[in-house]
Scaffold this active site. Structure first.
Site, PDB file in Angstrom:
ATOM      1  N   ASP A  36       5.599   9.215  17.598  1.00 52.32           N
ATOM      2  CA  ASP A  36       5.312   7.799  17.772  1.00 52.32           C
ATOM      3  C   ASP A  36       3.823   7.492  17.764  1.00 52.32           C
ATOM      4  O   ASP A  36       3.145   7.651  18.773  1.00 52.32           O
ATOM      5  CB  ASP A  36       5.931   7.330  19.116  1.00 52.32           C
ATOM      6  CG  ASP A  36       5.691   5.869  19.379  1.00 52.32           C
ATOM      7  OD1 ASP A  36       5.942   5.416  20.521  1.00 52.32           O
ATOM      8  OD2 ASP A  36       5.240   5.161  18.448  1.00 52.32           O
ATOM      9  N   ASP A 220       2.992   2.031  13.224  1.00 54.78           N
ATOM     10  CA  ASP A 220       3.842   2.520  14.320  1.00 54.78           C
ATOM     11  C   ASP A 220       5.074   3.251  13.781  1.00 54.78           C
ATOM     12  O   ASP A 220       6.059   2.628  13.376  1.00 54.78           O
ATOM     13  CB  ASP A 220       4.263   1.329  15.189  1.00 54.78           C
ATOM     14  CG  ASP A 220       5.002   1.764  16.428  1.00 54.78           C
ATOM     15  OD1 ASP A 220       5.244   0.923  17.313  1.00 54.78           O
ATOM     16  OD2 ASP A 220       5.359   2.964  16.533  1.00 54.78           O
TER      17      ASP A 220
HETATM   18  C1  LIG Z   1       9.182  -4.517  19.539  1.00 55.47           C
HETATM   19  C2  LIG Z   1       7.787  -4.291  19.979  1.00 55.47           C
HETATM   20  N1  LIG Z   1       7.022  -5.198  20.611  1.00 55.47           N
HETATM   21  N2  LIG Z   1       5.825  -4.622  20.827  1.00 55.47           N
HETATM   22  C3  LIG Z   1       4.709  -5.312  21.479  1.00 55.47           C
HETATM   23  C4  LIG Z   1       5.821  -3.346  20.361  1.00 55.47           C
HETATM   24  C5  LIG Z   1       4.678  -2.385  20.404  1.00 55.47           C
HETATM   25  C6  LIG Z   1       7.057  -3.127  19.800  1.00 55.47           C
HETATM   26  C7  LIG Z   1       7.505  -1.921  19.164  1.00 55.47           C
HETATM   27  C8  LIG Z   1       8.153  -0.988  20.183  1.00 55.47           C
HETATM   28  O1  LIG Z   1       8.459  -1.358  21.297  1.00 55.47           O
HETATM   29  N3  LIG Z   1       8.300   0.241  19.717  1.00 55.47           N
HETATM   30  C9  LIG Z   1       8.880   1.275  20.419  1.00 55.47           C
HETATM   31  C10 LIG Z   1       9.998   1.126  21.235  1.00 55.47           C
HETATM   32  C11 LIG Z   1      10.490   2.224  21.894  1.00 55.47           C
HETATM   33  C12 LIG Z   1       9.879   3.465  21.728  1.00 55.47           C
HETATM   34  C13 LIG Z   1       8.771   3.561  20.886  1.00 55.47           C
HETATM   35  N4  LIG Z   1       8.296   2.473  20.255  1.00 55.47           N
END
Ligand SMILES: Cc1nn(C)c(C)c1CC(=O)Nc1ccccn1
Length: 331
Positions: A36, A220
């Site tokens: 990640d 990401d």
């Molecule tokens: C949906 C979202 N909003 N915001 C600010 C971000 C950073 C995300 C993406 C996210 O949460 N990714 C995630 C979820 C679980 C484990 C690893 N990465």
């Protein structure tokens, strides 16, 4: 030193996430973890995780590792942007990915995980590859696997070659020229607060004209979809007959029979094209004629996210040199 490890799609019907095998401890315990670049905690399902929250995941048992050491008095707790999270204790142990070993890696053992982690049996934890400033271990923040490994790597880089519904690779310490075409375009990275944040130079929908507009966002690898400004996303979905932004489903949905246009984004004077097929993410439910889009609005997130839908269209170099940069190439 250099290494290579597979990025295996979880549920190849739609690429929810990609997992990579790692070994932890002595004798080695194998887990499949979600690498990640959008976070910086390395946490795993473990013998400490509440039994009611474990559903088929492989676990790391530090008590079975002769090289595990409790990091006394240290705890961690992480909340991701999608509301999911986990928390627990910390050990140091040997950690190996694709032949690259860090001998005293902070391995965060989960005591609790949220429901979305419990329900995904193919993901046994995360390996944060963001900047170590984001690490949540208290009272002393810990270094990521990449930060620990950097000094022993031939080159202070790792690359992501994620693929649509197929196995890709994460490489550490080298750039594999066979994995991309043309040139790699490197962009500056904003390392505050700790994401791989870069600025795209614009976008085009299908074979439409290119819109020169700066779009700052994070690369990401553990976010399935791509979230961009509303203006960009509406101009995309306007080209798809029957597409609607559904409150009910929480994003753009469209008729699965649609032929989706591609989406091109600028990286410096070059660009990357996401095929329309990558943007047909999944049926909303098994067998439904309605599909959920892989390109969604970032309004409400407070950040633009170039997730797997975009990353899998490119060969991406995460250069941890001084200063860090991010490289993009077509493939
Ligand atoms: C949906 C979202 N909003 N915001 C600010 C971000 C950073 C995300 C993406 C996210 O949460 N990714 C995630 C979820 C679980 C484990 C690893 N990465």
């Amino acid at each position: 030193e250099k290494g290579s490890a597979p990025a295996i799609p979880v549920d190849p019907r739609f690429d929810i996430a990609y997992v990579t095998p790692v070994t932890i401890g002595t004798p080695p315990q194998t887990l499949y973890l979600d690498f990640d670049t959008g976070s910086s905690d390395l946490w795993v399902f473990s013998s400490h995780t509440l039994a009611s929250q474990v559903r088929g995941q492989m676990i790391y048992s530090p008590e079975k590792s002769t090289t595990a050491k409790l990091l006394a008095g240290h705890t961690w707790s992480i909340r991701y942007g999608d509301g999911s999270g986990s928390l627990g204790n910390v050990y140091t142990d040997n950690f190996t990915v694709g032949g690259v070993t860090v001998t005293s890696q902070a391995v965060q053992t989960a005591q609790q995980v949220s429901t979305s982690f419990t329900s995904e049996s193919d993901i046994h934890g995360l390996v944060g590859l963001g900047f170590s400033t984001l690490n949540t271990v208290y009272p002393n923040g810990q270094l990521t696997f990449f930060d620990n490994a950097k000094s022993q790597l031939d080159s202070p880089v790792f690359t992501a070659d994620l693929k649509w519904k197929k196995e890709g690779t994460y490489d550490f310490g080298f750039i594999d020229e066979t994995k991309y075409t043309g040139e790699i375009t490197y962009l500056p990275v904003q390392t505050d607060p700790g994401y791989w944040t870069f600025t795209s130079s614009g976008y085009a929908v299908g074979d439409g004209s290119f819109n020169q507009v700066s779009i700052s966002g994070i690369a990401d690898t553990a976010t399935s979809l791509t979230y961009l400004p509303t203006a960009v996303v509406t101009s995309y979905w306007r080209q798809v007959e029957g597409a609607v932004n559904s409150q009910y489903y929480g994003g753009y949905v469209f008729p699965c029979s649609s032929k989706l246009p591609s989406f091109t984004f600028g990286v410096g004077s070059a660009n990357i094209t996401i095929p329309g097929s990558y943007i047909n993410y999944a049926q909303i439910t098994e067998g439904s004629p309605t599909c959920f889009g892989g390109l969604q609005s970032s309004s409400g997130l407070g950040i633009n996210i170039w997730g797997d839908v975009a990353l899998k269209a490119a060969f991406v170099v995460f250069n941890g040199g001084n200063p860090p940069t991010i490289g993009w190439a077509r493939k």
